[in-house]
Scaffold this motif. Sequence first.
Motif, PDB file in Angstrom:
ATOM      1  N   VAL A   1      -2.605   6.309 -15.924  1.00 27.76           N
ATOM      2  CA  VAL A   1      -3.315   5.287 -15.159  1.00 27.76           C
ATOM      3  C   VAL A   1      -2.356   4.173 -14.750  1.00 27.76           C
ATOM      4  CG1 VAL A   1      -5.115   3.525 -15.264  1.00 27.76           C
ATOM      5  CG2 VAL A   1      -5.540   5.793 -16.221  1.00 27.76           C
ATOM      6  N   MET A   2      -1.481   3.767 -15.690  1.00 27.15           N
ATOM      7  CA  MET A   2      -0.567   2.665 -15.394  1.00 27.15           C
ATOM      8  C   MET A   2       0.377   3.015 -14.243  1.00 27.15           C
ATOM      9  SD  MET A   2       2.308   0.791 -17.688  1.00 27.15           S
ATOM     10  CE  MET A   2       3.549   1.845 -16.952  1.00 27.15           C
ATOM     11  N   PHE A   3       0.879   4.252 -14.212  1.00 31.83           N
ATOM     12  CA  PHE A   3       1.767   4.663 -13.122  1.00 31.83           C
ATOM     13  C   PHE A   3       0.979   5.011 -11.860  1.00 31.83           C
ATOM     14  CE2 PHE A   3       4.899   5.215 -16.500  1.00 31.83           C
ATOM     15  CZ  PHE A   3       6.044   4.757 -15.874  1.00 31.83           C
ATOM     16  N   GLY A   4      -0.273   5.407 -12.028  1.00 34.81           N
ATOM     17  CA  GLY A   4      -1.073   5.759 -10.860  1.00 34.81           C
ATOM     18  C   GLY A   4      -1.441   4.561 -10.008  1.00 34.81           C
ATOM     19  N   ILE A   5      -1.671   3.409 -10.643  1.00 34.28           N
ATOM     20  CA  ILE A   5      -2.097   2.219  -9.903  1.00 34.28           C
ATOM     21  C   ILE A   5      -1.041   1.786  -8.874  1.00 34.28           C
ATOM     22  CG2 ILE A   5      -2.689  -0.238 -10.104  1.00 34.28           C
ATOM     23  CD1 ILE A   5      -3.937   0.469 -12.856  1.00 34.28           C
ATOM     24  N   PRO A   6       0.211   1.537  -9.269  1.00 30.10           N
ATOM     25  CA  PRO A   6       1.192   1.128  -8.252  1.00 30.10           C
ATOM     26  C   PRO A   6       1.555   2.250  -7.286  1.00 30.10           C
ATOM     27  CG  PRO A   6       2.248   1.382 -10.390  1.00 30.10           C
ATOM     28  CD  PRO A   6       0.786   1.496 -10.629  1.00 30.10           C
TER      29      PRO A   6
ATOM     30  N   ILE B   1       1.588   4.009  -1.612  1.00 29.09           N
ATOM     31  CA  ILE B   1       1.175   4.916  -0.538  1.00 29.09           C
ATOM     32  C   ILE B   1       0.315   4.180   0.482  1.00 29.09           C
ATOM     33  CG2 ILE B   1      -0.181   6.988  -0.034  1.00 29.09           C
ATOM     34  CD1 ILE B   1       0.694   8.098  -2.733  1.00 29.09           C
ATOM     35  N   TYR B   2      -0.441   3.184   0.026  1.00 24.66           N
ATOM     36  CA  TYR B   2      -1.313   2.407   0.913  1.00 24.66           C
ATOM     37  C   TYR B   2      -0.526   1.395   1.747  1.00 24.66           C
ATOM     38  CZ  TYR B   2      -4.534  -1.446   2.074  1.00 24.66           C
ATOM     39  OH  TYR B   2      -5.233  -2.451   2.704  1.00 24.66           O
ATOM     40  N   SER B   3       0.391   0.681   1.110  1.00 24.16           N
ATOM     41  CA  SER B   3       1.008  -0.469   1.774  1.00 24.16           C
ATOM     42  C   SER B   3       2.260  -0.130   2.581  1.00 24.16           C
ATOM     43  CB  SER B   3       1.368  -1.537   0.736  1.00 24.16           C
ATOM     44  OG  SER B   3       2.326  -1.022  -0.194  1.00 24.16           O
ATOM     45  N   HIS B   4       3.125   0.705   2.040  1.00 30.49           N
ATOM     46  CA  HIS B   4       4.422   0.904   2.691  1.00 30.49           C
ATOM     47  C   HIS B   4       4.301   1.563   4.069  1.00 30.49           C
ATOM     48  CE1 HIS B   4       8.668   0.936   2.954  1.00 30.49           C
ATOM     49  NE2 HIS B   4       8.794   2.255   2.858  1.00 30.49           N
ATOM     50  N   PRO B   5       3.558   2.666   4.210  1.00 25.32           N
ATOM     51  CA  PRO B   5       3.420   3.235   5.564  1.00 25.32           C
ATOM     52  C   PRO B   5       2.730   2.284   6.539  1.00 25.32           C
ATOM     53  CG  PRO B   5       2.746   4.822   3.880  1.00 25.32           C
ATOM     54  CD  PRO B   5       2.893   3.504   3.199  1.00 25.32           C
ATOM     55  N   MET B   6       1.778   1.508   6.026  1.00 23.56           N
ATOM     56  CA  MET B   6       1.072   0.561   6.885  1.00 23.56           C
ATOM     57  C   MET B   6       2.041  -0.479   7.461  1.00 23.56           C
ATOM     58  SD  MET B   6      -1.889  -2.124   5.784  1.00 23.56           S
ATOM     59  CE  MET B   6      -0.742  -2.977   4.697  1.00 23.56           C
ATOM     60  N   LEU B   7       2.916  -1.011   6.610  1.00 28.09           N
ATOM     61  CA  LEU B   7       3.858  -2.030   7.070  1.00 28.09           C
ATOM     62  C   LEU B   7       4.856  -1.467   8.072  1.00 28.09           C
ATOM     63  CD1 LEU B   7       4.517  -3.867   3.684  1.00 28.09           C
ATOM     64  CD2 LEU B   7       3.339  -4.799   5.673  1.00 28.09           C
ATOM     65  N   SER B   8       5.202  -0.183   7.909  1.00 36.47           N
ATOM     66  CA  SER B   8       6.222   0.400   8.782  1.00 36.47           C
ATOM     67  C   SER B   8       5.746   0.552  10.221  1.00 36.47           C
ATOM     68  CB  SER B   8       6.641   1.776   8.239  1.00 36.47           C
ATOM     69  OG  SER B   8       5.565   2.689   8.313  1.00 36.47           O
ATOM     70  N   HIS B   9       4.453   0.467  10.468  1.00 36.55           N
ATOM     71  CA  HIS B   9       3.913   0.649  11.817  1.00 36.55           C
ATOM     72  C   HIS B   9       3.727  -0.676  12.568  1.00 36.55           C
ATOM     73  CE1 HIS B   9       3.332   4.975  11.649  1.00 36.55           C
ATOM     74  NE2 HIS B   9       2.854   4.831  10.425  1.00 36.55           N
ATOM     75  N   PHE B  10       4.158  -1.763  11.957  1.00 41.22           N
ATOM     76  CA  PHE B  10       4.087  -3.060  12.640  1.00 41.22           C
ATOM     77  C   PHE B  10       5.502  -3.548  12.929  1.00 41.22           C
ATOM     78  CE2 PHE B  10       0.002  -2.853  10.521  1.00 41.22           C
ATOM     79  CZ  PHE B  10      -0.874  -3.381  11.463  1.00 41.22           C
ATOM     80  N   ASP B  11       5.723  -4.068  14.103  1.00 37.56           N
ATOM     81  CA  ASP B  11       7.027  -4.641  14.453  1.00 37.56           C
ATOM     82  C   ASP B  11       7.151  -6.026  13.839  1.00 37.56           C
ATOM     83  OD1 ASP B  11       7.762  -2.438  15.979  1.00 37.56           O
ATOM     84  OD2 ASP B  11       6.731  -3.232  17.756  1.00 37.56           O
ATOM     85  N   MET B  12       8.176  -6.194  13.015  1.00 36.82           N
ATOM     86  CA  MET B  12       8.346  -7.467  12.312  1.00 36.82           C
ATOM     87  C   MET B  12       9.775  -7.944  12.454  1.00 36.82           C
ATOM     88  SD  MET B  12       6.195  -6.735   8.820  1.00 36.82           S
ATOM     89  CE  MET B  12       4.583  -5.948   8.897  1.00 36.82           C
ATOM     90  N   THR B  13       9.920  -9.255  12.403  1.00 35.68           N
ATOM     91  CA  THR B  13      11.241  -9.867  12.485  1.00 35.68           C
ATOM     92  C   THR B  13      11.334 -10.971  11.448  1.00 35.68           C
ATOM     93  OG1 THR B  13      10.452 -11.433  14.170  1.00 35.68           O
ATOM     94  CG2 THR B  13      11.470  -9.367  14.952  1.00 35.68           C
TER      95      THR B  13
END
Length: 390
Positions: A112-117, A122-134
């Motif tokens: 459970v402890m390793f499953g949470i992060p 998986i939720y956050s990293h791909p989402m951030l990669s699809h936005f153009d940021m500077t």
Amino acid sequence: MQKLSRFFQFLFGTVLGALPRDLLRELILPSGHPKLLRRRRADMIISRVRMVAALFAVLTPLWIVIDIAVFAWPVTVLLVVGRIATTIAFAMLALSYRKSVRINDAYRALAVMFGIPTVFFIYSHPMLSHFDMTGPAAAISAGYAFLPFVMVAGLAVFPLTAVESVLFALPVLGAEGLVALMRLDILSWSSHLGAFWLLFLIATVAALAGMSQLSFMMSLVRQATHDGLTGCFSRNSGEEMLDIQFHIAARSGAPLSVVFLDLDNFKQVNDRFGHDAGDRVLQGAAESLRANLRSGDMLLRWGGEEFVIVLPDANGATAATAVARLQSVGLGLRPDGGRVTASIGVAERIADGAGDWQQLVEIADERMYRAKMAGKDRCVGCAGDGGAAQ
């Protein structure tokens, strides 16, 4: 195959220190761990899981301030929702998971402890990669890619075997691979392979650190639970094992026999030949007893020249057979060449109606005393004497 086995034994022995060769297997596989080691390890793993979960339940929401400061809508909202859910999960793990000495409970807590992060990554990293940021937003966004590295490095906190470390690292490595497939349109294969290779190296180092912890723990448990002279389980650890075995037998309705053994005329050995000779007699008796017990039987040094043998799943007839075998083989020789003999008392949980392990040992102890009074070098309570002595 044997050459490969010897190579790994040499490798782990060199890396992890001077551990007896027969214990190296326990650093790789958990199947051969003694019950007391499993209980100690489970308790430590669960305690550390709760500590780490509590720490991240505090740190995770604090990062929301940074997300709000550097990211624009709708990224901020999505990240805040993810962090709140992650915080709740960590808090529930830290507060609701009960203390336990069962290794399966420890495995579940770790999963459970390793499953949470992993889910948050998986939720956050791909989402951030699809936005153009500077600027700062791009730098903070790139930092999310390091979450798997933090996770596998966390394996070093726990006393795990090699196989356990691999099994708990695989989901993190799988999450990194999944994210890599989702981002192939942004980064090249070489970039993903470099990150994956670094993640694998960190996981390997963390696994070695966890095995080093386990090696140290095994040594401490052995020193704390075994008698230094004879190598038998000490009385304190023996009482804990008796309690465990009695409860297991009571729950399953299985028999449980106890053999109380006291070496005859041992004081004369010390008085005539000295304590060093007496120590050698004790060591020889313990070696003989160990060599002629079943693999699941337990030999305890109860105190002085007294030994207790715990025979799980053994009724009176089985205990009688075991005692007869010990008597026929003998317990070694005295310094004057005479045979080492013992007075023996046997008790069985069901036949003697013992309510707890203390009562079971008391019955065996009283019968040992009766054997001593009846002339020594005999057993009271064996099936050969007509069943349990009255």
